[in-house]
Design a protein around this motif. Structure first.
Motif, mmCIF file in Angstrom:
data_model
loop_
_atom_site.group_PDB
_atom_site.id
_atom_site.type_symbol
_atom_site.label_atom_id
_atom_site.label_comp_id
_atom_site.label_asym_id
_atom_site.label_seq_id
_atom_site.Cartn_x
_atom_site.Cartn_y
_atom_site.Cartn_z
ATOM 1 N N VAL A 26 0.831 -1.205 0.000
ATOM 2 C CA VAL A 26 0.000 0.000 0.000
ATOM 3 C C VAL A 26 0.868 1.258 0.000
ATOM 4 O O VAL A 26 0.503 2.280 -0.602
ATOM 5 C CB VAL A 26 -0.960 -0.024 1.209
ATOM 6 N N SER A 27 2.037 1.194 0.646
ATOM 7 C CA SER A 27 2.933 2.353 0.674
ATOM 8 C C SER A 27 3.383 2.737 -0.731
ATOM 9 O O SER A 27 3.532 3.923 -1.047
ATOM 10 C CB SER A 27 4.145 2.055 1.556
ATOM 11 N N ILE A 28 3.607 1.732 -1.582
ATOM 12 C CA ILE A 28 4.013 2.012 -2.964
ATOM 13 C C ILE A 28 2.857 2.650 -3.732
ATOM 14 O O ILE A 28 3.033 3.655 -4.431
ATOM 15 C CB ILE A 28 4.487 0.722 -3.647
ATOM 16 N N SER A 29 1.664 2.064 -3.599
ATOM 17 C CA SER A 29 0.496 2.627 -4.284
ATOM 18 C C SER A 29 0.198 4.037 -3.795
ATOM 19 O O SER A 29 -0.193 4.911 -4.581
ATOM 20 C CB SER A 29 -0.716 1.722 -4.052
ATOM 21 N N GLU A 30 0.390 4.261 -2.508
ATOM 22 C CA GLU A 30 0.164 5.587 -1.945
ATOM 23 C C GLU A 30 1.095 6.618 -2.579
ATOM 24 O O GLU A 30 0.656 7.708 -2.972
ATOM 25 C CB GLU A 30 0.391 5.524 -0.433
ATOM 26 N N TYR A 31 2.357 6.280 -2.720
ATOM 27 C CA TYR A 31 3.291 7.248 -3.296
ATOM 28 C C TYR A 31 3.044 7.439 -4.789
ATOM 29 O O TYR A 31 3.260 8.538 -5.320
ATOM 30 C CB TYR A 31 4.731 6.804 -3.044
ATOM 31 N N LEU A 32 2.612 6.398 -5.477
ATOM 32 C CA LEU A 32 2.227 6.565 -6.880
ATOM 33 C C LEU A 32 1.103 7.586 -7.021
ATOM 34 O O LEU A 32 1.106 8.414 -7.947
ATOM 35 C CB LEU A 32 1.800 5.215 -7.463
ATOM 36 N N CYS A 33 0.160 7.545 -6.091
ATOM 37 C CA CYS A 33 -0.939 8.516 -6.124
ATOM 38 C C CYS A 33 -0.435 9.928 -5.804
ATOM 39 O O CYS A 33 -0.919 10.910 -6.389
ATOM 40 C CB CYS A 33 -2.023 8.113 -5.134
ATOM 41 N N ILE A 34 0.521 10.043 -4.890
ATOM 42 C CA ILE A 34 1.086 11.356 -4.574
ATOM 43 C C ILE A 34 1.755 11.965 -5.802
ATOM 44 O O ILE A 34 1.558 13.139 -6.132
ATOM 45 C CB ILE A 34 2.081 11.234 -3.401
ATOM 46 N N VAL A 35 2.537 11.159 -6.505
ATOM 47 C CA VAL A 35 3.200 11.645 -7.716
ATOM 48 C C VAL A 35 2.164 11.978 -8.799
ATOM 49 O O VAL A 35 2.317 12.958 -9.546
ATOM 50 C CB VAL A 35 4.219 10.612 -8.220
ATOM 51 N N ALA A 36 1.097 11.178 -8.881
ATOM 52 C CA ALA A 36 0.034 11.470 -9.846
ATOM 53 C C ALA A 36 -0.640 12.804 -9.534
ATOM 54 O O ALA A 36 -0.966 13.575 -10.448
ATOM 55 C CB ALA A 36 -0.992 10.343 -9.847
ATOM 56 N N LEU A 37 -0.843 13.100 -8.254
ATOM 57 C CA LEU A 37 -1.427 14.388 -7.875
ATOM 58 C C LEU A 37 -0.492 15.545 -8.228
ATOM 59 O O LEU A 37 -0.949 16.621 -8.634
ATOM 60 C CB LEU A 37 -1.738 14.397 -6.375
ATOM 61 N N VAL A 38 0.810 15.339 -8.067
ATOM 62 C CA VAL A 38 1.770 16.367 -8.476
ATOM 63 C C VAL A 38 1.660 16.615 -9.982
ATOM 64 O O VAL A 38 1.666 17.770 -10.437
ATOM 65 C CB VAL A 38 3.204 15.946 -8.100
ATOM 66 N N GLY A 39 1.555 15.539 -10.751
ATOM 67 C CA GLY A 39 1.381 15.682 -12.189
ATOM 68 C C GLY A 39 0.103 16.425 -12.552
ATOM 69 O O GLY A 39 0.078 17.223 -13.508
ATOM 70 N N LEU A 40 -0.971 16.186 -11.786
ATOM 71 C CA LEU A 40 -2.229 16.907 -12.029
ATOM 72 C C LEU A 40 -2.067 18.408 -11.779
ATOM 73 O O LEU A 40 -2.536 19.236 -12.561
ATOM 74 C CB LEU A 40 -3.319 16.336 -11.121
ATOM 75 N N VAL A 41 -1.409 18.754 -10.682
ATOM 76 C CA VAL A 41 -1.195 20.174 -10.376
ATOM 77 C C VAL A 41 -0.327 20.822 -11.445
ATOM 78 O O VAL A 41 -0.595 21.956 -11.879
ATOM 79 C CB VAL A 41 -0.561 20.320 -8.971
ATOM 80 N N TRP A 42 0.706 20.128 -11.894
ATOM 81 C CA TRP A 42 1.537 20.658 -12.983
ATOM 82 C C TRP A 42 0.707 20.915 -14.236
ATOM 83 O O TRP A 42 0.828 21.960 -14.878
ATOM 84 C CB TRP A 42 2.668 19.673 -13.297
ATOM 85 N N THR A 43 -0.141 19.941 -14.581
ATOM 86 C CA THR A 43 -0.945 20.058 -15.802
ATOM 87 C C THR A 43 -1.922 21.220 -15.717
ATOM 88 O O THR A 43 -2.038 22.038 -16.654
ATOM 89 C CB THR A 43 -1.709 18.747 -16.051
ATOM 90 N N TYR A 44 -2.634 21.328 -14.592
ATOM 91 C CA TYR A 44 -3.612 22.415 -14.450
ATOM 92 C C TYR A 44 -2.929 23.782 -14.374
ATOM 93 O O TYR A 44 -3.497 24.796 -14.802
ATOM 94 C CB TYR A 44 -4.470 22.186 -13.207
ATOM 95 N N THR A 45 -1.710 23.811 -13.835
ATOM 96 C CA THR A 45 -0.983 25.081 -13.782
ATOM 97 C C THR A 45 -0.535 25.511 -15.178
ATOM 98 O O THR A 45 -0.648 26.685 -15.545
ATOM 99 C CB THR A 45 0.235 24.948 -12.854
ATOM 100 N N LEU A 46 -0.025 24.571 -15.946
ATOM 101 C CA LEU A 46 0.397 24.896 -17.304
ATOM 102 C C LEU A 46 -0.785 25.279 -18.187
ATOM 103 O O LEU A 46 -0.626 26.035 -19.159
ATOM 104 C CB LEU A 46 1.156 23.709 -17.914
ATOM 105 N N ARG A 47 -1.974 24.766 -17.869
ATOM 106 C CA ARG A 47 -3.182 25.144 -18.620
ATOM 107 C C ARG A 47 -3.794 26.445 -18.109
ATOM 108 O O ARG A 47 -4.845 26.864 -18.591
ATOM 109 C CB ARG A 47 -4.228 24.027 -18.512
#
Length: 303
Positions: free
Chosen positions: A60-81
């Protein structure tokens, strides 16, 4: 007469002994072994019997960090847009920083006022330096195309995920004797470079400062916060991870349905399929130990 002589020489032949040093023994080859050689054989002495539920909880710790990185990618995408402006990013930064401090305050047993002051001073110096360097980050990749920036950023994030230390945190509390590994430091550096590349495509200095502060907060301090929660309570960590996965999947679904399917498949693969594979391959593990093994120290050489 000859037979008695042969019998006497046979009786006087020395018996083979198992010794570590002393050279060859008369009458025996250097690689000679007797019938007792395989008596001390031990099979599967160090094989750990794993429980599939325990392995799934650890994954679960691995899946949790994958989600954290995915959220960072979402913030990057919405900021660039330009969906997220600099004021929203600054509010998000302050909220994350306050939440992280509160979690550390309630979960760390050894946390003191002096340690909090130490953290606060370091973050103040860190934030000031980041604001001063923001104009440099903004013009760092002007001569590079956006496609190259995105390709390099994705490659660095993948490298970051492969080398990340999922068992703990790269950031250590003061006085911690255990230093971070080389691979975890490389992973952290890869995430910082990826953050700089994304920040260099933003239009204003405040945008660059806000997105860099957000990214470094996540990559530096999010593993420390999640590790503190897990150390404090496994059930609380499991609840936090499930909520984080749900929120991430919902936001990714609104961004793009294909990304939602890919992320959901990856989480299922990491949390369910990989633990099942690990338990199954344990059945085929075969390890033998015996007198031919190298000697191992039974104490810590540093003591």
């Amino acid at each position: 007469m000859d037979s008695s002589t042969n019998e006497g020489s046979y009786n006087t032949q020395p018996k083979w002994r198992k010794v570590a040093y002393g050279g060859m023994q008369p009458g025996f080859d250097d690689n000679h072994t007797d019938e007792s050689f395989l008596e001390d054989i031990v099979m599967n002495a160090n094989v750990v019997k794993r429980d599939i539920l325990k392995v799934m909880l650890d994954s679960v710790s691995i899946s949790e960090y994958l989600c954290i990185v995915a959220l960072v990618g979402l913030v990057w995408t919405y900021t660039l847009r330009s969906t997220l402006d600099e004021n929203s990013l600054l509010f998000l930064d302050i909220s994350l920083l306050a939440s992280g401090f509160l979690i550390l305050l309630f979960t760390e047993e050894t946390l003191s006022l002096n340690l909090l002051l130490h953290y606060f001073l370091n973050i103040s110096f860190f934030t000031t330096g980041l604001y001063v360097l923001a104009p440099i980050y903004q013009t760092l990749t002007k001569s590079i195309s956006s496609d190259s920036i995105w390709a390099l950023t994705v490659s660095l994030i993948i490298l970051h995920l492969f080398l990340h230390d999922y068992s703990g945190s790269t950031v250590r509390a003061p006085g911690n004797l255990k230093n971070p590994s080389l691979t975890s430091c490389i992973s952290l550096n890869a995430s910082i470079v990826a953050s700089v590349l994304i920040a260099s495509r933003l239009p204003s200095r405040l945008h660059v400062f806000a997105i860099m502060l957000f990214s470094l907060q996540i990559f530096l301090f999010a593993p420390l916060v999640t590790y503190s929660i897990k150390k404090y309570s496994v059930h609380l960590h499991l609840l936090f991870s499930l909520c984080l996965m749900t929120v991430t999947l919902v936001y990714v679904y609104f961004l793009h349905q294909l990304f939602f399917i890919l992320l959901a498949s990856l989480l299922i693969f990491v949390t369910v399929v990989c633990p099942y594979w690990l338990i199954r391959i344990q059945e085929f593990k075969f390890e033998i130990n015996g007198p031919w093994d190298e000697a191992k120290l039974c104490f810590d050489i540093r003591d």
